[in-house]
Scaffold this active site. Structure first.
Site, PDB file in Angstrom:
ATOM      1  N   HIS A 101       0.898  -1.211   0.006  1.00 24.96           N
ATOM      2  CA  HIS A 101      -0.010  -0.049  -0.043  1.00 24.96           C
ATOM      3  C   HIS A 101       0.802   1.381  -0.099  1.00 24.96           C
ATOM      4  O   HIS A 101       0.372   2.173  -0.271  1.00 24.96           O
ATOM      5  CB  HIS A 101      -1.155   0.066   1.080  1.00 24.96           C
ATOM      6  CG  HIS A 101      -0.544   0.347   2.422  1.00 24.96           C
ATOM      7  ND1 HIS A 101      -0.267  -0.422   3.337  1.00 24.96           N
ATOM      8  CD2 HIS A 101      -0.357   1.460   2.956  1.00 24.96           C
ATOM      9  CE1 HIS A 101      -0.093  -0.132   4.532  1.00 24.96           C
ATOM     10  NE2 HIS A 101       0.133   1.188   4.497  1.00 24.96           N
ATOM     11  N   ASP A 237       1.186  -7.595   2.414  1.00 25.04           N
ATOM     12  CA  ASP A 237       1.133  -6.300   1.979  1.00 25.04           C
ATOM     13  C   ASP A 237       3.030  -5.811   2.093  1.00 25.04           C
ATOM     14  O   ASP A 237       3.326  -5.091   2.710  1.00 25.04           O
ATOM     15  CB  ASP A 237       0.639  -5.333   3.067  1.00 25.04           C
ATOM     16  CG  ASP A 237       0.161  -4.054   2.793  1.00 25.04           C
ATOM     17  OD1 ASP A 237       0.878  -3.565   2.061  1.00 25.04           O
ATOM     18  OD2 ASP A 237      -0.576  -3.437   3.614  1.00 25.04           O
ATOM     19  N   SER A 663       3.914   2.291   8.323  1.00 24.20           N
ATOM     20  CA  SER A 663       3.755   1.117   7.271  1.00 24.20           C
ATOM     21  C   SER A 663       5.128   1.053   6.612  1.00 24.20           C
ATOM     22  O   SER A 663       5.782   2.036   6.245  1.00 24.20           O
ATOM     23  CB  SER A 663       2.634   1.732   6.468  1.00 24.20           C
ATOM     24  OG  SER A 663       1.419   1.347   6.999  1.00 24.20           O
TER      25      SER A 663
HETATM   26  N1  ARG Z   1      -4.814   0.621   7.668  1.00 20.60           N
HETATM   27  C1  ARG Z   1      -3.422   0.400   7.059  1.00 20.60           C
HETATM   28  C2  ARG Z   1      -3.020   2.032   7.133  1.00 20.60           C
HETATM   29  O1  ARG Z   1      -3.324   2.877   7.925  1.00 20.60           O
HETATM   30  C3  ARG Z   1      -3.277  -0.056   5.767  1.00 20.60           C
HETATM   31  C4  ARG Z   1      -4.069   0.885   4.664  1.00 20.60           C
HETATM   32  C5  ARG Z   1      -3.946   0.297   3.190  1.00 20.60           C
HETATM   33  N2  ARG Z   1      -4.836  -0.822   3.006  1.00 20.60           N
HETATM   34  C6  ARG Z   1      -6.231  -0.445   2.723  1.00 20.60           C
HETATM   35  N3  ARG Z   1      -7.267  -1.667   2.507  1.00 20.60           N
HETATM   36  N4  ARG Z   1      -6.687   0.723   2.418  1.00 20.60           N
HETATM   37  O2  ARG Z   1      -2.345   2.477   6.321  1.00 20.60           O
HETATM   38  N1  ASP Z   2      -1.339   1.410   7.929  1.00 17.86           N
HETATM   39  C1  ASP Z   2      -0.510   2.629   8.566  1.00 17.86           C
HETATM   40  C2  ASP Z   2       0.490   3.141   7.696  1.00 17.86           C
HETATM   41  O1  ASP Z   2       0.333   3.198   6.551  1.00 17.86           O
HETATM   42  C3  ASP Z   2       0.067   2.031  10.033  1.00 17.86           C
HETATM   43  C4  ASP Z   2      -0.816   2.272  10.842  1.00 17.86           C
HETATM   44  O2  ASP Z   2      -1.647   3.078  11.094  1.00 17.86           O
HETATM   45  O3  ASP Z   2      -1.035   1.170  11.874  1.00 17.86           O
HETATM   46  O4  ASP Z   2       1.454   3.764   7.989  1.00 17.86           O
END
Ligand code: ARG
Ligand code: ASP
Length: 743
Positions: A101, A237, A663
């Site tokens: 991502h 990921d 991330s």
């Molecule tokens: N929650 C994670 C972060 O805050 C992963 C986000 C990417 N994945 C998604 N399905 N949008 O970045």
């Molecule tokens: N998914 C988040 C990021 O892209 C990490 C988190 O918020 O725990 O940095």
């Protein structure tokens, strides 16, 4: 263990009402004990308390192995990826690992219908096949130095907040300009502990970063939005890039003559996997946290701010989702936008639940009462006695302004595309009025370029419906005194009709046409455009009726936050674990591999396996489809050296305190080897940006063996596997112990 001890002690203390003050003091003092885990620490300051905690948790390295100015250390393998994510160097040829991502928009930008790398994955089988990404950066931290005294020079108690801020800004500019560095490096000063500490970072930014590999989205984004922020998780990921440098191994703009970068350090990769209670360290660039807000601020997040944000995005997402399901073209166009909006929409919902469930407000209130009695006891009323009452007053006053600001930001700057683009022309107009024709020229071409790529993924139909829904919410929920005059008796539907019929902002050709001509001509055309009129009325109303008071109160609040932090640092026990809020600088967080109990009678194990992917598999589904090749490997149990007891581990969780920006961060074992790749947090613990609860807050990592398995067995990228340094630390220890026994 520790928390059980505290509970027992608290029960004993609770029995005696005479001991009320003592109990409050106890709660205050026990906060650090509760927080035995959690915290994002400054890598240059680990010696002492952190180092001994880490050793107690099982770490076999020293603080100097993590951060050292004079010798290669872990920090030299961990660059900030494109300013927003973290990455790590995993070979002596600059091979860089981060999340899928995090590389998503680069992968997307190289994709076409014929070569859909998002859908099918991408693997460069040699250096020549690696794909350049103009604008993408990797920034290494060369050195961190405390410059608090220099930044505080000339600050006196008699100064107003605004005067203090001005002087501090001058000092920062001065230190940034005058501190020694190489020509290809950069100095950056950042504040810690809300203005109680300042650090100088010398950094090196590499600018030729090429795409090397990515799994298909059905692996890299498996579970998509449904599984996002959720445990148990089964997502691969990750994506791979390579840093290129000039012939002297220095940063350089893209050139075909550049060569793979030789790092000072790269991370060896452990094949020995993880087990519950193993030590883990996560090294990266966490973006923002607010761990020391007063209870009243948390109450506002729960009751006012998050509900508003969620309601706005509920409306926008429902409309996008409806069109995406009906039209495959729109589905592709809105995939990335939808994911971005849905990501924080979902996070805020989890956050509100978590703050409520963990009783964050109640706990903060107890801490505040305890701090107050400590202030009184130490005779510090003069210095600190007014902080909490002033917080109360200022937060009460700022609440309606904060709410109006949320509505403005979410509507104009984030969720309505027409307004977002039109807002850029509003800035263009301001640039012209304040800085003249040259500034106008400089910005115009930029704007046209950005607009062109924006409109490729634009659907007027979707945006029109979002506009109408969000304007209706705006009129309904923003207090009348903050609205533009013409919003007061507004019919959202007729406004929408006229804007989307007549405005030039509904397609690229009309917008380009509108922006042609000299500055005066463009201004005249803008002023006549109904889309521009809406945005400029909304922006003017915000700038006149909301922003001045909001900024003024915000400035006072940040002064209070600085004093509050100072009080906490001064009045907490010596061994208190008070860590600075995240500020996008390099931090170390550490903990253990651990499951958790999200509800009565439910316990989540800390490791998931490929079996779980197959259990979630829905053939043809856009979130839960599984590639045939992965199914075949699963059926054959063909995991090579990456499996464990006939199973393929996928993801694991730990007590590391992470946030957005972490991330792509490496999860590192007790010896300094890579064991995983951080990418998310669990649903019940998403409130950790405000309140880290050791019982519920967990970070989610990809098991590095799954990454290697996909590279090797799934993609056949053995060229890349050969570059890596694969190690067996646990087995080595086992062997040397046996040897010793024999002797
Ligand atoms: N929650 C994670 C972060 O805050 C992963 C986000 C990417 N994945 C998604 N399905 N949008 O970045
Ligand atoms: N998914 C988040 C990021 O892209 C990490 C988190 O918020 O725990 O940095």
């Amino acid at each position: 263990m520790v928390s059980r001890r505290i509970v027992i002690l608290q029960i004993i203390i609770r029995k005696s009402s005479i001991m009320k003050t003592l109990r409050l003091l106890f709660i205050f003092l026990s906060v650090p004990l509760f927080a035995q885990q959690g915290g994002m620490w400054i890598p240059s300051l680990l010696e002492g308390m952190n180092e001994s905690e880490m050793t107690n948790l099982g770490m076999k390295m020293t603080a100097k192995d993590i951060y050292d100015v004079n010798n290669a250390s872990l920090k030299d393998a961990v660059p900030h990826f494109n300013g927003g994510c973290t990455s790590e160097v995993i070979s002596n040829q600059g091979l860089l690992l981060t999340n899928h991502h995090c590389g998503y928009s680069q992968i997307q930008s190289h994709s076409s219908l014929e070569n859909d790398y998002l859908e099918d994955g991408f693997w460069a089988m040699n250096l020549k096949e690696e794909l350049p990404n103009p604008g993408v950066t990797a920034t290494f931290i060369v050195k961190i130095e405390d410059v608090t005294t220099k930044i505080m020079d000339g600050i006196t108690a008699a100064m107003s907040e605004a005067e203090k801020q001005k002087k501090i800004e001058q000092n920062i500019a001065n230190v940034t300009q005058t501190s020694p560095k190489e020509a290809y490096q950069e100095n950056r000063v950042r504040t810690f502990y809300e203005g109680n500490q300042y650090m100088l970072f010398v950094v090196e930014t590499y600018k030729d970063i090429r795409l090397v590999g990515a799994p298909p989205s059905s692996i890299g984004k498996f579970g998509s939005d449904t599984d996002n922020w959720i445990w148990p998780r089964h997502t691969g990921d990750f994506s791979l890039f390579r840093i290129y440098a000039d012939k002297n191994n220095r940063p350089a703009e893209y050139s075909k003559d550049n060569v793979p970068f030789t790092p000072k350090h790269f991370l060896p990769i452990s094949l020995d996997g993880v087990a519950e209670n193993d030590f883990t360290l996560v090294f990266g660039f966490p973006g923002t946290t607010d761990e020391y807000l007063p209870s009243i601020a948390i109450e506002q997040v729960i009751n006012t701010i998050n509900p508003a944000r969620i309601a706005i995005r509920d409306a926008a997402l429902a409309i996008q989702d409806k069109y995406m399901r009906a039209d495959p073209q729109i589905k592709i166009q809105y995939a990335s936008k939808f994911a971005r909006i849905a990501n924080y929409w979902k996070k805020w919902r989890g956050e509100t639940l978590g703050l409520t469930k963990s009783n964050a407000v109640g706990i903060k209130k107890q801490q505040e009462t305890a701090l107050t009695s400590e202030i009184n006891k130490k005779g510090k009323q003069q210095e600190y006695g007014q902080i909490l009452p002033q917080f109360e007053k200022h937060y009460t006053e700022i609440e309606p302004y904060s709410l109006a600001r949320e509505y403005y930001v979410e509507t104009v700057l984030r969720n309505v595309e027409l307004l977002r683009i039109a807002y850029q022309t509003y800035q263009l107009k301001q640039a012209y009025e304040n800085r003249g024709a040259q500034s106008f020229e400089d910005r115009r071409n930029n704007l046209i370029e950005r607009a062109e790529s924006h409109y490729k993924d634009y659907s007027k139909q979707v945006d029109e419906e979002v506009f109408e829904a969000l304007i209706a919410l705006y009129v309904k929920n923003v207090q009348p005194q903050f609205l533009p005059d013409f919003f007061k008796n507004l019919n959202a539907q007729s406004l929408t009709n006229s804007v989307y019929k007549k405005s030039a902002f509904v397609d690229f050709a009309s917008l380009k046409n509108l922006l042609e001509g000299d500055a005066e001509t463009v201004m005249a055309k803008l002023n006549n455009d109904p889309g521009f009129q809406v945005v400029s009325d909304m922006a003017d109303a915000y700038n006149e009726k909301v922003a001045p008071k909001y900024e003024e109160l915000k400035l006072s609040i940040s002064g209070l936050e600085r004093d509050y932090m100072k009080a906490l640092l001064e009045l907490s026990p010596k061994d208190a674990r008070i860590f600075p809020n995240a500020n996008s600088t390099l931090r170390v967080t550490y903990g253990k591999v651990a499951g958790y109990s999200p509800a009565d009678a439910v316990y989540y194990e800390p490791v998931t396996h490929l079996e779980g992917v197959m259990q979630k598999y829905i053939p043809g589904d856009y979130e839960f489809d599984v590639p045939q090749k992965l199914i075949d490997l699963y059926k054959a149990k063909d995991y090579g050296q990456y499996g464990e007891n006939g199973k393929m581990p996928i993801n694991f969780i730990g007590t590391n305190h992470t946030t957005g920006g972490n991330s792509g961060s490496p999860a590192i074992d007790a010896y300094g080897n890579l064991i995983g790749l951080n990418f998310d947090r669990v649903w019940e613990g998403t409130m950790s940006d405000y309140y880290y609860d050791p019982a519920l807050s967990r970070n989610i990592m990809v098991d590095i063996r799954y990454v290697l398995f996909i590279m090797d067995k799934y993609a056949g990228a053995t060229n890349l596997i050969k570059e890596l340094k694969l190690v067996h630390p646990k087995k080595e220890i086992g062997k040397s112990k046996k040897k010793k026994k024999k002797k």
